[in-house]
Design a protein around this motif. Structure first.
Motif, PDB file in Angstrom:
ATOM      1  N   ALA A  24       0.835  -1.207   0.000  1.00 45.71           N
ATOM      2  CA  ALA A  24       0.000   0.000   0.000  1.00 45.71           C
ATOM      3  C   ALA A  24       0.867   1.253   0.000  1.00 45.71           C
ATOM      4  O   ALA A  24       0.557   2.245  -0.672  1.00 45.71           O
ATOM      5  N   GLU A  25       1.967   1.224   0.742  1.00 45.08           N
ATOM      6  CA  GLU A  25       2.889   2.364   0.748  1.00 45.08           C
ATOM      7  C   GLU A  25       3.547   2.535  -0.618  1.00 45.08           C
ATOM      8  O   GLU A  25       3.729   3.658  -1.108  1.00 45.08           O
ATOM      9  N   MET A  26       3.919   1.407  -1.231  1.00 48.02           N
ATOM     10  CA  MET A  26       4.579   1.463  -2.538  1.00 48.02           C
ATOM     11  C   MET A  26       3.685   2.108  -3.604  1.00 48.02           C
ATOM     12  O   MET A  26       4.171   2.849  -4.463  1.00 48.02           O
ATOM     13  N   VAL A  27       2.395   1.797  -3.540  1.00 48.56           N
ATOM     14  CA  VAL A  27       1.487   2.297  -4.580  1.00 48.56           C
ATOM     15  C   VAL A  27       0.749   3.557  -4.125  1.00 48.56           C
ATOM     16  O   VAL A  27      -0.161   4.025  -4.815  1.00 48.56           O
ATOM     17  N   ASP A  28       1.116   4.072  -2.947  1.00 41.73           N
ATOM     18  CA  ASP A  28       0.515   5.300  -2.414  1.00 41.73           C
ATOM     19  C   ASP A  28      -1.003   5.160  -2.319  1.00 41.73           C
ATOM     20  O   ASP A  28      -1.771   5.962  -2.869  1.00 41.73           O
ATOM     21  N   LEU A  86      -2.532  -1.290 -12.314  1.00 41.50           N
ATOM     22  CA  LEU A  86      -2.090   0.100 -12.224  1.00 41.50           C
ATOM     23  C   LEU A  86      -1.690   0.594 -13.605  1.00 41.50           C
ATOM     24  O   LEU A  86      -1.160  -0.164 -14.425  1.00 41.50           O
ATOM     25  N   THR A  87      -1.899   1.866 -13.851  1.00 42.03           N
ATOM     26  CA  THR A  87      -1.554   2.440 -15.157  1.00 42.03           C
ATOM     27  C   THR A  87      -0.515   3.533 -15.007  1.00 42.03           C
ATOM     28  O   THR A  87      -0.342   4.112 -13.927  1.00 42.03           O
ATOM     29  N   GLY A  88       0.173   3.790 -16.098  1.00 42.58           N
ATOM     30  CA  GLY A  88       1.102   4.920 -16.157  1.00 42.58           C
ATOM     31  C   GLY A  88       2.291   4.782 -15.227  1.00 42.58           C
ATOM     32  O   GLY A  88       2.795   3.687 -14.946  1.00 42.58           O
ATOM     33  N   GLU A  89       2.753   5.933 -14.752  1.00 41.29           N
ATOM     34  CA  GLU A  89       3.962   6.015 -13.940  1.00 41.29           C
ATOM     35  C   GLU A  89       3.853   5.206 -12.652  1.00 41.29           C
ATOM     36  O   GLU A  89       4.816   4.565 -12.224  1.00 41.29           O
ATOM     37  N   LYS A  90       2.675   5.236 -12.044  1.00 42.67           N
ATOM     38  CA  LYS A  90       2.489   4.516 -10.778  1.00 42.67           C
ATOM     39  C   LYS A  90       2.735   3.015 -10.950  1.00 42.67           C
ATOM     40  O   LYS A  90       3.379   2.374 -10.119  1.00 42.67           O
ATOM     41  N   GLY A  91       2.251   2.440 -12.056  1.00 45.76           N
ATOM     42  CA  GLY A  91       2.450   1.022 -12.307  1.00 45.76           C
ATOM     43  C   GLY A  91       3.908   0.685 -12.546  1.00 45.76           C
ATOM     44  O   GLY A  91       4.408  -0.348 -12.070  1.00 45.76           O
ATOM     45  N   ALA A  96       8.969  -1.733 -10.487  1.00 41.11           N
ATOM     46  CA  ALA A  96      10.401  -1.638 -10.199  1.00 41.11           C
ATOM     47  C   ALA A  96      10.674  -1.912  -8.712  1.00 41.11           C
ATOM     48  O   ALA A  96      11.633  -2.616  -8.366  1.00 41.11           O
ATOM     49  N   LYS A  97       9.813  -1.381  -7.847  1.00 40.24           N
ATOM     50  CA  LYS A  97      10.020  -1.555  -6.411  1.00 40.24           C
ATOM     51  C   LYS A  97       9.867  -3.005  -5.975  1.00 40.24           C
ATOM     52  O   LYS A  97      10.702  -3.549  -5.259  1.00 40.24           O
TER      53      LYS A  97
END
Length: 241
Positions: A24-28, A86-91, A96-97
């Protein structure tokens, strides 16, 4: 955002996982919202006769109010499923994380693959087990060395001491017993405590129990006291004659 009590990857049944709170922290995202999404994924997977624990392992944690709360442990497959939604930059960032986190875990816990690696790991586990057994046996030994005799053993020592004193005084009907029994009983326990370096015979260690019995059985009064005993008993004999 809920605070993680432990940010380390968790190893469950040799399967690398990441706590849903960390995901949850990783994906804000709020943890409760992520849980809601995961529960829907689990419902779909189980409804399709797919094994949801291969993706999401049910678990719990204790929050700051000392209350047990639900969470999930996400396998690499589970993280991939979340990333795909997830889409875009967040995904991209989340992918990567979690890839880096699983790479870290693989470095820390490298499962054996070849027969040689399996054999090596087996030997290592046996060595670690043997070390734990040695430590446990040492602790048990230390406990035995510090454990004192029980009430039954105390009674046995008292009985042996009484028998020894009566014999040393010439019997319970002797004149020496009538005049000196209190002193001799005091002497035997005084010598006993001095020999075993105790404050009370009740503090005798279990490991000294056999030696304690032998000591009391073989104890005898000092020379001057022995002479006094003979003197008193001889006086009684003279009176009877």
């Amino acid at each position: 955002m809920e605070e993680l009590m432990d940010n380390e990857l968790i190893n469950t049944s040799a399967i690398e996982t990441i706590d849903s709170r960390e995901v949850a922290e990783m994906v804000d995202m709020e943890h409760k919202n992520l849980l809601s999404k995961i529960r829907k994924y689990v419902e779909i997977l189980d409804g399709s006769k797919l094994s949801s624990p291969q993706f999401f392992v049910p678990s719990t944690y204790v929050n700051n109010q000392n209350k047990e709360q639900p969470c999930y442990l996400l396998t690499k497959k589970g993280c991939e499923m979340v990333a795909n939604k997830l889409t875009g930059e967040k995904g991209v960032i989340f992918t990567a994380k979690y890839v880096n986190r699983f790479a870290e875990m693989e470095q820390k816990i490298k499962l054996p693959k070849t027969d040689r690696e399996i054999l090596f790991l087996s030997v290592k586990v046996q060595e670690q087990t043997a070390q734990r057994v040695d430590v446990l046996e040492e602790k048990v030994s230390d406990l035995e060395k510090s454990t004192t005799i029980d009430s039954s053993q105390q009674y046995t020592l008292e009985r042996i001491a009484k028998t020894t004193v009566i014999s040393a005084l010439g019997g319970i009907d002797s004149r020496a017993y009538q005049l000196m029994s209190r002193k001799i009983f005091s002497n035997i326990w005084r010598d006993y405590k001095k020999y075993f370096k105790l404050g009370s015979y009740r503090d005798t260690l279990k490991t000294d129990y056999e030696n304690a019995k032998n000591y009391l059985e073989s104890w005898s009064p000092e020379v001057n006291t022995s002479l006094k005993i003979k003197e008193y008993n001889s006086q009684l004999s003279m009176v009877l004659d």
